[in-house]
Design an enzyme around this catalytic site. Structure first.
Site, PDB file in Angstrom:
ATOM      1  N   ARG A  35       0.819  -1.215   0.000  1.00 13.74           N
ATOM      2  CA  ARG A  35       0.000   0.000   0.000  1.00 13.74           C
ATOM      3  C   ARG A  35       0.852   1.265   0.000  1.00 13.74           C
ATOM      4  O   ARG A  35       0.396   2.333  -0.415  1.00 13.74           O
ATOM      5  CB  ARG A  35      -0.923   0.018   1.228  1.00 13.74           C
ATOM      6  CG  ARG A  35      -2.013  -1.022   1.183  1.00 13.74           C
ATOM      7  CD  ARG A  35      -2.870  -0.963   2.427  1.00 13.74           C
ATOM      8  NE  ARG A  35      -3.560   0.313   2.561  1.00 13.74           N
ATOM      9  CZ  ARG A  35      -3.965   0.820   3.725  1.00 13.74           C
ATOM     10  NH1 ARG A  35      -3.731   0.184   4.853  1.00 13.74           N
ATOM     11  NH2 ARG A  35      -4.605   1.966   3.760  1.00 13.74           N
ATOM     12  N   ASN A  89      -3.850   7.960   6.480  1.00 18.87           N
ATOM     13  CA  ASN A  89      -2.719   7.154   6.942  1.00 18.87           C
ATOM     14  C   ASN A  89      -2.770   6.802   8.431  1.00 18.87           C
ATOM     15  O   ASN A  89      -2.355   5.715   8.829  1.00 18.87           O
ATOM     16  CB  ASN A  89      -1.406   7.888   6.660  1.00 18.87           C
ATOM     17  CG  ASN A  89      -1.159   8.088   5.172  1.00 18.87           C
ATOM     18  OD1 ASN A  89      -1.829   7.486   4.336  1.00 18.87           O
ATOM     19  ND2 ASN A  89      -0.202   8.936   4.827  1.00 18.87           N
ATOM     20  N   HIS A 142       0.104   5.282  -1.422  1.00 22.36           N
ATOM     21  CA  HIS A 142       0.051   6.425  -0.509  1.00 22.36           C
ATOM     22  C   HIS A 142       1.229   7.373  -0.722  1.00 22.36           C
ATOM     23  O   HIS A 142       1.128   8.552  -0.405  1.00 22.36           O
ATOM     24  CB  HIS A 142      -0.010   5.940   0.935  1.00 22.36           C
ATOM     25  CG  HIS A 142      -1.329   5.333   1.296  1.00 22.36           C
ATOM     26  ND1 HIS A 142      -2.207   5.920   2.179  1.00 22.36           N
ATOM     27  CD2 HIS A 142      -1.941   4.194   0.869  1.00 22.36           C
ATOM     28  CE1 HIS A 142      -3.303   5.159   2.290  1.00 22.36           C
ATOM     29  NE2 HIS A 142      -3.146   4.113   1.510  1.00 22.36           N
TER      30      HIS A 142
END
Length: 313
Positions: free
Chosen positions: A43, A75, A47
């Protein structure tokens, strides 16, 4: 986005020939220790690259003068396994000090996490620099919410020259890992302010989610994102077609007419999903800010700050 030095495969073939094998080795050990870390590490590429390009800005810790991205809405209490990247960096610094950027580590680690979970592997382009700063505001403004619908996501991805096909294929990253109850409480109990559940959720699946995520329960309880959470496969798309998508942003890919054909295609043809996923990850990895950068020696702090920390300790 502005263009920095061109990225290319084999970037470290002379300066750090073992770089890719070192990254793969650390990721494999981390996933043996804790299988979920594979999904967590994968991930990071999303991000990182969406917020001002792939520059490892998301790895920077807050400082007295800078609010970084770790506590941003998308986050906080969500991204995890930062320490795995620290382990990779430590191993690379021993082998080739000051050579491999944290931004490139994220790209290599994401690829390895997918491959080690049974998904495809691919040749990565490398040569990124690490950012000198981070921005919690930028992360808040750019990263989508779990409540986002497919129409919003189509528009968001288009800003990065990522197509509808890329959007659906890259959403298949939810083939591995878990999500938090916090992210779906509104879907279960108050979709669109109706006081009712999302009618797209298959009833038996909704009953299961009601048990795992009751009203007033712990929002940080985690639930599998698909029926095979440790295997990177096309089960995620099969689940969407059956009304068993976990996040609102997942299930609307099936209910939205522009994205549904790709969900159907990938639910029936895993090879086509894998091919499209690889294409999407490469395009995602090409996003660059064009701003000046460096090769951090510690992924959590810029180099000048690293010196300050050493002097203070």
């Amino acid at each position: 986005m502005a263009t920095a030095d061109p990225l290319r495969p084999g970037y470290y073939s002379e300066t750090c020939p073992e770089a890719e094998s070192i990254v793969g080795d650390v990721i494999m050990k981390a996933m043996i220790r804790e299988p979920r870390s594979g999904a967590s590490v994968m991930r990071f590429q999303f991000h990182d690259c969406f917020v001002n390009g792939c520059d490892a800005s998301m790895l920077l810790d807050d400082t007295p003068t800078m609010l970084g991205e770790k506590l941003s809405l998308s986050n906080i209490n969500s991204l995890r396994s930062y320490e795995v990247i620290d382990e990779v960096k430590e191993a690379l610094e021993k082998a080739c000090p000051g050579t491999v950027s944290c931004a490139d580590i994220i790209i290599m680690a994401s690829r390895d996490a997918v491959a080690l979970s049974g998904g495809p592997s691919w040749e990565v382009k490398l040569g990124r620099k690490d950012s000198l700063t981070a921005s919690q505001k930028d992360a808040d403004d750019i990263m989508p919410s779990p409540r986002a619908n497919a129409s919003f996501l189509v528009d968001l991805f288009a800003k990065f020259d990522l197509s509808i096909k890329d959007l659906v294929a890259l959403s298949g990253s939810h083939s591995i890992g878990q999500g938090r109850c916090f992210s779906i409480m509104f879907r279960l109990y108050n979709q669109s302010g109706s006081g009712k559940p999302d009618p797209a959720i298959e009833p038996k699946f909704r009953e299961k989610l009601n048990r795992l995520c009751p009203i007033g329960g712990d929002g940080n309880v985690t639930v599998d994102l698909d029926a095979t959470p440790q295997a990177f496969d096309n089960q995620y798309f099969k689940d969407l077609a059956a009304g068993r998508g976990f996040l609102n942003s997942d299930e609307t890919l099936y209910t939205y007419p522009w994205t549904r054909p790709y969900v159907k295609l990938y639910s029936k043809d895993q090879d086509k999903f894998f091919k499209a996923f690889v294409e999407g990850m490469i395009k995602l990895g090409d996003l660059q800010s064009g701003k000046p950068g460096e090769i951090r020696t510690n992924c959590r702090v810029v180099n000048s700050r690293a010196v300050d920390v050493l002097l203070e300790s």
